[in-house]
Design a protein around this motif. Structure first.
Motif, short mmCIF file in Angstrom:
data_model
loop_
_atom_site.label_atom_id
_atom_site.label_comp_id
_atom_site.label_asym_id
_atom_site.label_seq_id
_atom_site.Cartn_x
_atom_site.Cartn_y
_atom_site.Cartn_z
N LEU A 30 19.21 31.84 25.64
CA LEU A 30 20.09 32.24 26.74
C LEU A 30 19.75 31.47 28.02
N GLU A 31 18.46 31.28 28.28
CA GLU A 31 18.06 30.51 29.46
C GLU A 31 18.59 29.08 29.38
N ASP A 32 18.54 28.50 28.19
CA ASP A 32 19.07 27.13 28.04
C ASP A 32 20.56 27.09 28.31
N GLU A 33 21.28 28.08 27.81
CA GLU A 33 22.73 28.12 28.05
C GLU A 33 23.03 28.29 29.53
N LEU A 34 22.32 29.23 30.17
CA LEU A 34 22.56 29.47 31.60
C LEU A 34 22.18 28.26 32.44
N MET A 35 21.11 27.57 32.05
CA MET A 35 20.71 26.37 32.79
C MET A 35 21.81 25.31 32.71
N ARG A 36 22.40 25.15 31.53
CA ARG A 36 23.48 24.17 31.39
C ARG A 36 24.68 24.56 32.26
N ILE B 94 24.63 26.36 34.99
CA ILE B 94 24.27 26.20 36.41
C ILE B 94 24.34 24.73 36.81
N LEU B 95 23.82 23.85 35.95
CA LEU B 95 23.84 22.42 36.26
C LEU B 95 25.26 21.87 36.30
N GLU B 96 26.14 22.43 35.51
CA GLU B 96 27.54 22.00 35.51
C GLU B 96 28.35 22.65 36.63
N GLY B 97 27.73 23.54 37.41
CA GLY B 97 28.42 24.18 38.52
C GLY B 97 29.35 25.30 38.12
N MET B 98 29.21 25.81 36.90
CA MET B 98 30.09 26.87 36.44
C MET B 98 29.58 28.25 36.82
N ILE B 99 28.28 28.37 37.08
CA ILE B 99 27.68 29.62 37.56
C ILE B 99 26.84 29.30 38.78
N GLN B 100 27.08 30.01 39.88
CA GLN B 100 26.28 29.85 41.10
C GLN B 100 25.15 30.87 41.05
N ALA B 101 24.03 30.46 40.45
CA ALA B 101 22.93 31.41 40.27
C ALA B 101 21.63 30.65 40.13
N ARG B 102 20.53 31.45 40.13
CA ARG B 102 19.18 30.92 39.93
C ARG B 102 18.48 31.77 38.88
N ILE B 103 17.62 31.13 38.08
CA ILE B 103 16.92 31.82 36.99
C ILE B 103 15.47 32.04 37.39
N ARG C 120 32.67 30.98 28.71
CA ARG C 120 33.55 31.78 29.55
C ARG C 120 33.12 33.24 29.53
N ALA C 121 32.65 33.72 28.39
CA ALA C 121 32.18 35.10 28.32
C ALA C 121 30.94 35.29 29.18
N LEU C 122 30.01 34.35 29.15
CA LEU C 122 28.81 34.43 29.98
C LEU C 122 29.17 34.42 31.46
N ILE C 123 30.09 33.55 31.85
CA ILE C 123 30.48 33.46 33.26
C ILE C 123 31.12 34.76 33.73
N GLN C 124 32.06 35.28 32.95
CA GLN C 124 32.75 36.50 33.35
C GLN C 124 31.84 37.72 33.26
N TYR C 125 30.86 37.70 32.38
CA TYR C 125 29.90 38.80 32.28
C TYR C 125 29.05 38.90 33.54
N PHE C 126 28.63 37.75 34.08
CA PHE C 126 27.70 37.76 35.22
C PHE C 126 28.42 37.80 36.57
N THR C 127 29.68 37.44 36.62
CA THR C 127 30.39 37.31 37.89
C THR C 127 30.30 38.55 38.79
N PRO C 128 30.44 39.79 38.30
CA PRO C 128 30.43 40.95 39.22
C PRO C 128 29.06 41.32 39.76
N TYR C 129 27.98 40.74 39.25
CA TYR C 129 26.64 41.21 39.58
C TYR C 129 25.92 40.24 40.51
N LEU C 130 24.98 40.81 41.28
CA LEU C 130 24.08 40.00 42.10
C LEU C 130 22.87 39.55 41.31
N SER C 131 22.49 40.33 40.30
CA SER C 131 21.37 39.97 39.43
C SER C 131 21.60 40.59 38.06
N ALA C 132 21.00 39.97 37.06
CA ALA C 132 21.15 40.46 35.69
C ALA C 132 19.84 40.25 34.94
#
Length: 530
Positions: free
Chosen positions: A384-390, A392-401, A356-368
């Protein structure tokens, strides 16, 4: 296995020190032999911790600490032995504690003169005294049954249940507590019986029985009492926590009142309510719910005052200071792992909070920038990439690495394309429904299927009367005299009589006239009678 010795970064998901916890199997981990984690630090004082509890719950928690924390093992065993000798007849527990204490003290380097010898005198005394009390209580219960006094019989069963609990015989204690329900006389006694039965089932970890008795207790009339409701909310919250229903557990805990839990320390302490409710809320509530139901909740805030570090962590989370929040939680991790009910869920709860912290941290930005993000969350870029990949695959973050440039880009949504896709989807849906309707109609027309029609009669429009049509009066006397004045020819058809205002004339159809219409007689075939 301390974090310092293994160089484990705070809140790192892939640390080897943790044991994987499956959400679906978390309720069985408290009894699982595979789940055993050793804590090499001393996160609190055992005496202060033990003072929060009473009864058999105190012994269960102290023994759990002794088994999982070598630095606190001797202190925990000494506190447990002190309580057993001073407040119970539990000889078997005393022998178990003494054996572990001797082994722990012999394992310590240096002088071994502090090893306490086995107190055979206490064992013999408590055994005899326990037997005498049991025989007396049994005799009293037989006398009560002979006199058929229901209140005395209930009290006799309760006394025997309490005695067996002091002796460490949980099965017989549960049996006597259950039997006392048949002789209950009032709501207060009934709630006390439910509470005793729930308590014994928690000690025995029969969670299915705990759930059924909670439902029965909440369905009773005594559940409207505020103190009883608060106790049931806390026990139900513990049940939801054991079953890994973290959101429901948080909803239960935040409804508790601290003044109503003074007699519940043989199951939970107010500190437990603060920890269980705070962690579950932090893992499942959104920002508005955290603010309203936790920090701005005057009742639950009193619980958080007992755990200032956890309260500060929740405040930092709401202020979007996620590194500080995770650091504070990491400092509390060892203390949480020494809680018999919370320990199997610590890893899963921390993972949810971190996600939840990762999702809310990235939500306001277009890139990080992943390097800055990894530094903020006290982890490596690879982890961190492994966490973000998980996520993204679960649909919790709409982003690309972008792994090459180490940048996380928010997924750009084309509103025009999205609108066209929505329109096309609606068109396909309409086309499918129209095709289905046409096919159904064709099948019905060719006799392949039968369509049941509802018996629906549309309302008939009422046509106005012609100007020449006369109106009938509503006076019974005039109507009666009129019918007597009609000729007795059977070919004469009776006319429609419409009520009219007083003073109007009466009309009748002539014998040669056609049948009257639905709206009255025809104008050219009526005769007027004054």
């Amino acid at each position: 296995m301390s974090f310092a010795n293994h160089h484990v970064e705070p809140m790192q998901l892939d640390a080897s020190i943790d044991v994987d916890v499956d959400v679906d199997e978390a309720s069985d981990l408290s009894n699982s032999e595979n789940y055993f984690q050793v804590i090499d630090s001393a996160p609190f004082e055992v005496e202060t911790y033990a003072s929060q509890y009473s009864g058999h719950s105190k012994l269960i928690r102290l023994m759990y600490i002794a088994d999982h924390c070598p630095p606190l093992q001797i202190d925990a065993l000494e506190q447990a032995m002190k309580y057993v000798k001073g407040h119970t007849f539990n000889v078997s527990m005393y022998l178990q504690i003494h054996g572990k204490l001797v082994a722990a003290q012999n394992a310590q380097p240096g002088d071994q003169a502090n090893v306490e010898p086995l107190d055979n005198g206490w064992i013999e005394k408590q055994t005899k005294l326990s037997q005498i009390i049991f025989e007396k209580l049994e005799t009293d219960l037989k006398n009560y049954k002979t006199n058929s006094i229901k209140e005395s019989i209930r009290r006799g069963h309760d006394d025997l249940g309490s005695h067996h609990l002091l002796c460490g015989d949980l099965t017989n204690a549960l049996k006597y507590y259950t039997r006392s329900r048949d002789y209950c006389m009032g709501d207060h006694h009934l709630f006390s019986i439910f509470l005793n039965v729930i308590k014994l089932n928690i000690y025995l970890q029969n969670w299915a029985h705990v759930s059924s008795h909670i439902q029965k207790a909440e369905a009773g009339e005594f559940s409207s009492n505020q103190a009883n409701k608060s106790k049931m909310n806390c026990i139900a919250g513990l049940l939801k926590l054991v079953h890994a229903n973290y959101r429901e557990a948080a909803e239960r805990f935040v409804k508790a009142h601290i003044d109503d839990l003074k007699s519940l320390n043989d199951i939970l302490s107010p500190n437990n309510v603060a920890i269980y409710g705070g962690l579950c809320a932090l893992a499942t509530f959104d920002r508005d719910e955290l603010r309203k139901k936790v920090l701005h909740n005057s009742d639950f805030r009193l619980f958080l005052e007992l755990e200032p570090q956890l309260r500060e962590a929740i405040g930092r989370f709401l202020e979007s200071k996620y590194p500080d929040c995770l650091k504070l939680l990491d400092e509390l991790r060892d203390a949480f792992l020494l809680d018999i009910y919370l320990a199997p869920h610590v890893k899963q709860l921390y993972n949810l909070i971190r996600s939840r912290a990762l999702i809310q941290y990235f939500t306001p930005y277009l890139s990080a920038n992943l390097n800055r993000m990894a530094s903020a969350f006290n982890t490596s870029v690879t982890a961190l990439e492994d966490e973000l990949m998980r996520l993204i695959l679960e649909g919790m973050i709409q982003a690309r690495i972008d792994s090459h440039n180490k940048v996380l880009y928010a997924k750009d949504t084309d509103l025009r394309l999205s609108t066209f896709e929505t329109v096309l989807e609606k068109g396909r849906d309409w086309q499918m429904k129209a095709t289905s309707l046409i096919l159904r109609t064709a099948c019905s027309r060719n006799g392949m299927i039968t369509i049941r029609q509802q018996n629906y009669m549309p309302p008939q429009p009422q046509q106005p009367l012609s100007n020449n049509t006369a109106k009938a009066t509503n006076h019974n006397s005039n109507e009666s005299s009129f019918h007597h004045s009609l000729p007795s020819n059977p070919q004469i058809q009776s006319s429609h009589h419409q009520p009219s205002s007083p003073g109007n004339s009466m009309v009748s159809c002539s014998p040669s006239s056609p049948p009257a219409t639905n709206n009255g007689c025809s104008s050219d075939v009526c005769e007027k009678y004054n």
